[in-house]
Design a protein around this motif. Structure first.
Motif, PDB file in Angstrom:
ATOM      1  N   SER A  98       0.833  -1.206   0.000  1.00 49.58           N
ATOM      2  CA  SER A  98       0.000   0.000   0.000  1.00 49.58           C
ATOM      3  C   SER A  98       0.865   1.252   0.000  1.00 49.58           C
ATOM      4  CB  SER A  98      -0.935  -0.004   1.213  1.00 49.58           C
ATOM      5  OG  SER A  98      -0.197   0.043   2.426  1.00 49.58           O
TER       6      SER A  98
ATOM      7  N   ARG B 204       0.951   4.192  -2.926  1.00 45.95           N
ATOM      8  CA  ARG B 204       0.814   5.620  -2.643  1.00 45.95           C
ATOM      9  C   ARG B 204       1.930   6.415  -3.308  1.00 45.95           C
ATOM     10  NH1 ARG B 204      -0.619   5.834   3.856  1.00 45.95           N
ATOM     11  NH2 ARG B 204      -2.452   4.481   3.781  1.00 45.95           N
TER      12      ARG B 204
ATOM     13  N   ASP C  23      -4.700   9.663  -0.137  1.00 45.56           N
ATOM     14  CA  ASP C  23      -4.146   8.883   0.983  1.00 45.56           C
ATOM     15  C   ASP C  23      -3.201   9.697   1.851  1.00 45.56           C
ATOM     16  OD1 ASP C  23      -5.475   6.486   0.371  1.00 45.56           O
ATOM     17  OD2 ASP C  23      -3.997   6.017  -1.172  1.00 45.56           O
ATOM     18  N   SER C  24      -3.302  11.004   1.787  1.00 50.20           N
ATOM     19  CA  SER C  24      -2.445  11.879   2.587  1.00 50.20           C
ATOM     20  C   SER C  24      -3.089  13.248   2.636  1.00 50.20           C
ATOM     21  CB  SER C  24      -1.051  11.975   1.970  1.00 50.20           C
ATOM     22  OG  SER C  24      -0.351  13.089   2.503  1.00 50.20           O
TER      23      SER C  24
ATOM     24  N   GLN D   6      -1.900   9.858   6.240  1.00 48.67           N
ATOM     25  CA  GLN D   6      -3.358   9.690   6.299  1.00 48.67           C
ATOM     26  C   GLN D   6      -4.037  11.017   5.954  1.00 48.67           C
ATOM     27  OE1 GLN D   6      -5.180   7.002   6.921  1.00 48.67           O
ATOM     28  NE2 GLN D   6      -3.583   5.567   7.554  1.00 48.67           N
TER      29      GLN D   6
END
Length: 518
Positions: A341, A345, A387-388, A451
């Motif tokens: 994962s 990313r 994702d960030s 995150q």
């Protein structure tokens, strides 16, 4: 009769604390009972809601402290009603309540003819810049949907108002300790909810929500169900638990009552279990990061030795093979480069760089992720999963937006670091409080790189709340240091050097310009 009068006085004030007031209250209760008997239970529920909701709603306009406590509570528990199918616009109602409270406070400022103490203190100008920039994103020429802007701009335009309101309301150390203790209480309830989920399974409505939203891949990993408490996902739950475990583990000595210390220790155990059972690797990373920051800024050799021992223990846990799933999950946190994962990313971020170079103000709020798929399907950004938090800000608002966003943290932390010199503070309570906040922001910035949490409850409210408390603590700590400095030099006026006088005057001027809004 006497008890009833006390209840009336508490609820509606001295004016109606009479026999006539009691008569009106009893008459109203009897009327409600008759309506319920003649109609149905829906009427009773509606009347009960009105009787409770209306006083609460209007209290938000006139009771600022109550409003802040209310918003903090709702930010932690709003995930529960959001999982229950309903036609009530819960999100918009929450945003409207914040605006309603803000207008109530502005009205008070008008009555007192005092706007400076609310709207004119140094860090708030960077908050205005962030709010204004996101508001102007409605005109972004590269945005594919204006509807997406309306639904996603609220955490960035409305929620920063909590920063302004909190800073105004909480002006003493006692008030700050009280509200921080309250936040620990509601966080512990959230953690206990997550522990219940791990031990006994999800409640029926939670499982229905998981199945209806096809969220099984988020909550069921490697044959284990992950806890998410009252939040929207295990990832958010784990990050919240990690941040709060760090935060309150350091604050235990600040609270003087034995009952408070005992509660905090019990709460920390529950929060730590919630962190472990969430299975959130970002949450695991927060704990050592926060403690390393605190140890590094403490300025004490003994603390450095303790820190070295803790690092050795942590290293042993990370490198020692284990069959325990939770320990394996923790170990994988610190071996992210081997994680698929993580690699995915990095590939996504590399692919988006050429596009970012041509779009300095981004593709518009709500152009990525779930909102992008809903409002602008088929576009390039709608299929991009940031994702960030930092990557999402950069893609949706461009490099310009990221600079504006990060400038707030710079304005908040750099003056505090260089002017307060937390490692040399004499008051241990202020030292612990400010060290805790430095650890909080350091861990928050690191985890936001992994995150997307900034625009999501409870973080979108908690960030502004904690930032306002930090600003107030900086002012209080500086004022306390100046007081101690003056008292010390009053005792030796004869040997007071001219250079020291100029230094003191310069620091006083800085304090007034930067933090003194009164």
């Amino acid at each position: 009769m006497r008890v009833a009068k006390k209840v009336i006085k508490k609820m509606i004030g001295e004016r109606y604390n009479t026999n006539f007031g009691l008569f009106c209250l009893v008459s109203f209760a009897l009327t409600v009972g008759v309506l319920v008997m003649k109609t149905n239970w829906a009427t009773a529920i509606a009347l009960a809601f009105v009787c409770v909701a209306m006083p609460v709603f209007f209290s938000l306009f006139v009771k600022l402290e109550f409003a802040i406590y209310f918003f903090l509570t709702l930010s932690i528990f709003i995930g529960v009603p959001l999982k229950i199918p309903t036609s009530i616009p819960i999100g918009i109602s929450f945003d409207s309540s914040i605006l309603f409270t803000f207008f109530g406070h502005v009205f008070k400022c008008y009555e007192k003819k005092d706007y400076k103490s609310t709207f004119k203190f140094f860090p708030v100008y960077f908050v205005y810049a962030w709010m204004g920039y996101n508001f102007l994103q409605v005109g972004n020429p590269w945005a594919a949907s204006r509807a997406a802007w309306f639904y996603t701009m609220r955490p960035y335009v409305f929620y920063p108002l909590i920063f302004i309101l909190t800073y105004y309301q909480f002006k003493t150390k006692e008030q700050i300790l009280k509200v921080l203790h309250f936040f620990l209480v509601i966080t512990t309830i959230c953690a206990a909810w997550g522990c219940y989920q791990f031990l006994f399974g999800y409640l029926n409505f939670e499982m229905m929500w998981v199945l209806a939203n096809d969220a099984k891949h988020l909550v069921y990993i490697n044959g284990r169900w992950r806890s998410f408490g009252t939040t929207g996902s295990p990832a958010h739950f784990g990050v919240l638990m990690g941040l709060m475990f760090n935060f309150y583990a350091i604050l235990v000595p600040v609270y003087k009552k034995l009952s408070q210390k005992i509660f905090m220790v019990i709460a920390l155990v529950i929060i730590f279990l919630g962190l472990v059972w969430s299975g959130t690797r970002s949450g695991f990373a927060i704990v050592p990061i926060g403690f390393i920051i605190i140890i590094g800024l403490w300025g004490n050799t003994k603390i450095y030795i303790v820190g070295a021992v803790l690092v050795a223990i942590m290293t042993f846990i990370i490198v020692t093979p284990s069959n325990n799933y939770h320990i394996q999950r923790i170990q994988s946190t610190f071996n992210a480069s081997e994680d698929e994962s993580y690699k995915e990313r990095k590939r996504n971020q590399e692919r988006i760089k050429p596009w970012l170079a041509k779009h300095p103000i981004g593709g518009g709020l709500g152009s990525t992720g779930i909102w992008g798929m809903k409002f602008s399907p088929g576009t390039m950004l709608s299929g991009f999963a940031p994702d960030s938090g930092h990557v999402r800000v950069m893609v949706e608002t461009g490099y310009v937006g990221l600079v504006v966003y990060l400038s707030f943290y710079a304005a908040l932390l750099l003056p505090a670091f260089f002017k307060v010199k937390v490692w040399s503070l004499q008051d241990k309570d202020y030292k612990l409080l400010i060290l805790t906040f430095f650890a909080f922001y350091g861990a928050f910035m690191v985890v936001e790189q992994a995150q997307d949490i900034n625009g999501i409850l409870p973080f979108s409210v908690g960030l502004w709340f904690f930032s306002a408390i930090f600003c107030r603590l900086i002012k209080l700590a500086l004022a306390d240091e100046f007081r101690r400095w003056v008292e010390l030099n009053d005792q030796r006026k004869e040997e007071f050097e001219e250079r020291e006088k100029r230094k003191f005057a310069k620091r006083q001027k800085y304090l007034k310009r930067l933090f003194d809004e009164e």
